[in-house]
Design an enzyme around this catalytic site. Structure first.
Site, PDB file in Angstrom:
ATOM      1  CD  GLU B  49      -3.147  -0.538   2.171  1.00  0.00           C
ATOM      2  OE1 GLU B  49      -3.668  -1.632   3.115  1.00  0.00           O
ATOM      3  OE2 GLU B  49      -2.572  -0.040   2.862  1.00  0.00           O
ATOM      4  CG  ASP B  60      -4.536   7.988   8.895  1.00  0.00           C
ATOM      5  OD1 ASP B  60      -4.081   6.543   8.870  1.00  0.00           O
ATOM      6  OD2 ASP B  60      -4.368   8.199   7.454  1.00  0.00           O
TER       7      ASP B  60
END
Lengths: 406, 270
Positions: B49, B60
């Site tokens: 990724e 995040d």
């Protein structure tokens, strides 16, 4: 040729998926999606429940002090020599701004949903104080995220929140302002999904927030309509409000959207001036994009990175705007303009000296535009300005900006 | 058959789970990132990724927030990332690359141009954290037209009633977010992942990768045994941070530290 269709009504949005034209929507991580759907379901049920509406009304009257006063600004009117200017006195509400209207509504909803912990973001601290206040009233735990830069320039409100029993979390990331506080509140929510209700302070964020916040704030415009009817027997010719996310503005505007004779003007923060890039005027200087759960106009660079906003007013220091405003701009129902830091500072002083009302720096942006447009207008032009908050919180920052020692 | 499908078929044939590694493009700088990326397959990454840095990464935790900030110091845009993926493809034709990030950079780039150029560069799929199925309709036609897999996220909060709507348009693999929270904070728990896999398998035949809250080789071993691949992000990005602080601008040393850690993780899933 593209023709912008004029809708039959400007008051029907959002559609069932939360869109105003291409704006709005629900751009959130999957973890939050079920929560947002739950808030929407709960709000739709509450809205239709006479008991909920009666509760809001009762707290608005007995706790917040509504209806807020409606005041003919006689000396400002004389000074400018044109339009007849009225102030909608939201700064006289409990906690000193329009923010209490929304907090009462959302926290009554959170109680219905059985939530015990309320989180909020705040810029100027007005929404933080209003949230902390209502949480204290109902015995709920309250956590407020606030940028470190805003904590510095809005100290009185930080202390107020703490007195009210709220925890204030400083957010250092990014520019330490409202956008970063909102990121952090969203991170908190995603990690505390079971217990927590996120009380968003402005008419932005994922659906149903923009619609729900607008509904709770529309009490402003509804009262103006009645109060002006009583005072003058007719509709206003123009209504003016400042815009960061745009909750006081949409609350004033929404009830008048279908009255074609009413000119509607929103005033964004032009900071040091639009050409300098140091501003918070997302409609004037931004492009459509996706942030904080909705599509709207955003200050951003060519790569789609969100740019820092700048305004002397912490409450307007946000690189986006509520999605309904973005749509009202594109369909041209509302005229969006801007006022600089310096213009707001001047308006702040004029209003204080002429009317004995110290406005919030946010509201001073609306007054700044009134100073520009009122003089040439006829004396029977009725202009209503939303005095969204009081300026006590700003006196330290103003003294700084004016180079005055307190 | 796409690289993603081929890779998961191959893993199945080997009778093991895969390791998906996340690194942020341009972190700590483009040259070091390229070295890190190029060496990941040899270190044991089965799927890669590539994080598209964003100024406001709402989902995040601190590790990936900081890595985005480091990357954005170099003004990294999608064009730079496509160039980097294309350079990787010259040395590796098989390891799938999935771009992962937030919607605004893609929206600004234009969905069609994004999909077209991503595929031309050699990317295989995209994960867009803040584009749930309710809003994905505006991008899916462009992805389908150019052949870029849309990998949807499922979460502990996704109800059974919601799963079909998510999985209907999913392709490549399905990403299960193992903890309710942001990346790199809480730890994924074996029992809850086990339960979730049962729920998801009832709705999809696609391979399932589990991420958020997997930090150590031991955790990667435990979780990967329950699904088709374990995703490690924040822990790798933290190695990038620590090593680049220690080694300054020494791309080889930083890449070597990252690859050493990925080798340990890979040993865990094998």
């Amino acid at each position: 040729m593209t023709v912008v269709q004029t809708p039959n009504t400007f008051r029907a949005g959002a559609d069932e998926n939360g869109h105003f034209g291409i704006f709005g929507g629900r751009y959130v991580a999957e973890t939050l999606m079920p929560l947002i759907l739950e808030v929407e379901k709960a709000y739709n049920a509450a809205k239709a429940d006479p008991k909920f509406q009666a509760d809001i009304k009762s707290y608005n009257v007995h706790y917040a002090g509504r209806p807020s006063a409606f005041y003919f600004a006689e000396r400002l009117t004389q000074h400018l020599g044109g339009a007849k200017i009225y102030f909608k006195r939201e700064e006289l509400n409990h906690t000193g701004s329009h923010k209490i209207n929304n907090c009462l509504g959302q926290i009554l909803l959170a109680l219905r949903m059985g939530k015990k912990r309320i989180i909020a973001e705040t810029g100027a601290g007005q929404h933080g104080v209003a949230t902390a206040t209502v949480c204290a009233r109902f015995g709920l735990k309250c956590v407020v995220y606030m940028g470190t830069k805003d904590i510095e320039r809005q100290k009185p409100n930080v202390f107020r929140m703490k007195l009210l029993g709220a925890e204030v979390f400083p957010v250092e990331k990014g520019t330490g302002t409202l956008k970063d506080a909102m990121n952090e509140a969203l991170r908190d929510w995603v990690a505390n999904v079971d217990t927590t209700y996120y009380c968003i302070g402005t008419a932005a964020g994922p659906h149903p927030y923009p619609t729900m916040v607008r509904d709770f704030q529309s009490v402003i415009g509804d009262e103006v309509r009645e109060q002006l009817q009583e005072a003058e027997g007719r509709l206003p010719d123009s209504v003016v409000a400042c815009i960061g996310g745009g909750s006081n503005a949409i609350g004033l505007f929404h009830p008048f959207l279908d009255d074609a004779s009413v000119k509607i003007i929103g005033v964004e923060a032009a900071g040091r001036g639009i050409p300098t890039g140091a501003h918070a005027a997302s409609l004037t200087g931004g492009q459509p994009g996706v942030l904080h759960g909705n599509r709207t106009y955003l200050l951003q660079d060519k790569n789609g990175q969100i740019q820092d906003a700048h305004s002397i007013s912490a409450g307007l220091d946000y690189p986006g705007i509520g999605p309904e405003h973005a749509w009202l701009n594109d369909v041209k129902r509302v005229q969006y303009v801007s006022a600089t830091d310096d213009e707001a500072l001047e308006a702040f002083q004029i209003c204080s000296k002429l009317e004995g009302i110290i406005p919030a720096l946010e509201s001073a942006h609306a007054i700044a535009h009134v100073l520009k447009i009122a003089p040439p207008l006829p004396k029977d032009h009725l202009m209503v300005v939303c005095m969204s908050g009081r300026g006590d919180k700003d006196v330290f920052a103003i003294a700084d900006a004016l180079g005055t020692k307190m | 058959m796409s690289r993603i499908t081929k890779r998961f078929d191959a893993l199945k044939a080997q009778g093991r789970s895969g390791l998906v590694t996340f690194v942020t493009a341009g972190d700590p700088d483009m040259a070091t990132f390229q070295k890190i990326l190029n060496g990941l397959p040899a270190a044991g990454a089965d799927v890669i990724e590539v994080g598209v840095p964003f100024s406001d990464p709402m989902a995040d935790g601190p590790a990936i927030q900081l890595s985005s900030q480091r990357a954005l110091k170099h003004d990294i845009g999608l064009k730079d990332i496509f160039a980097s993926v294309a350079a990787f493809r010259k040395i590796d034709a098989d390891t799938p690359i999935v771009l992962m990030g937030y919607y605004n950079p893609i929206y600004r780039y234009g969905g069609d141009a994004f999909a077209k150029e991503a595929v031309a560069a050699g990317a295989d799929g995209v994960i867009i954290v803040d584009l749930p199925p309710e809003e994905a309709g505006e991008l899916l036609p462009a992805l389908n037209k150019h052949g870029l897999h849309m990998i949807f996220l499922t979460a502990p909060t996704s109800s059974d009633a919601r799963l079909p709507a998510i999985l209907n348009n999913a392709s490549g693999f399905v990403y299960y977010v193992a903890v309710a929270g942001v990346t790199g904070t809480k730890s994924a728990e074996e029992d809850s992942v086990k339960q979730a896999m049962k729920r998801l398998r009832a709705h999809t035949k696609l391979p399932i990768a589990v991420g958020f809250g997997i930090k150590t080789p031991a955790q990667a071993k435990t979780i990967s045994a329950l699904c088709d691949a374990a995703v490690v992000g924040s822990a790798i990005v933290e190695v990038v941070a620590q090593s680049s602080q220690k080694n300054g601008t020494a791309p080889d040393a930083v890449a070597a530290d990252v690859h050493r850690f990925v080798k340990d993780l890979a040993a865990g899933v094998r």
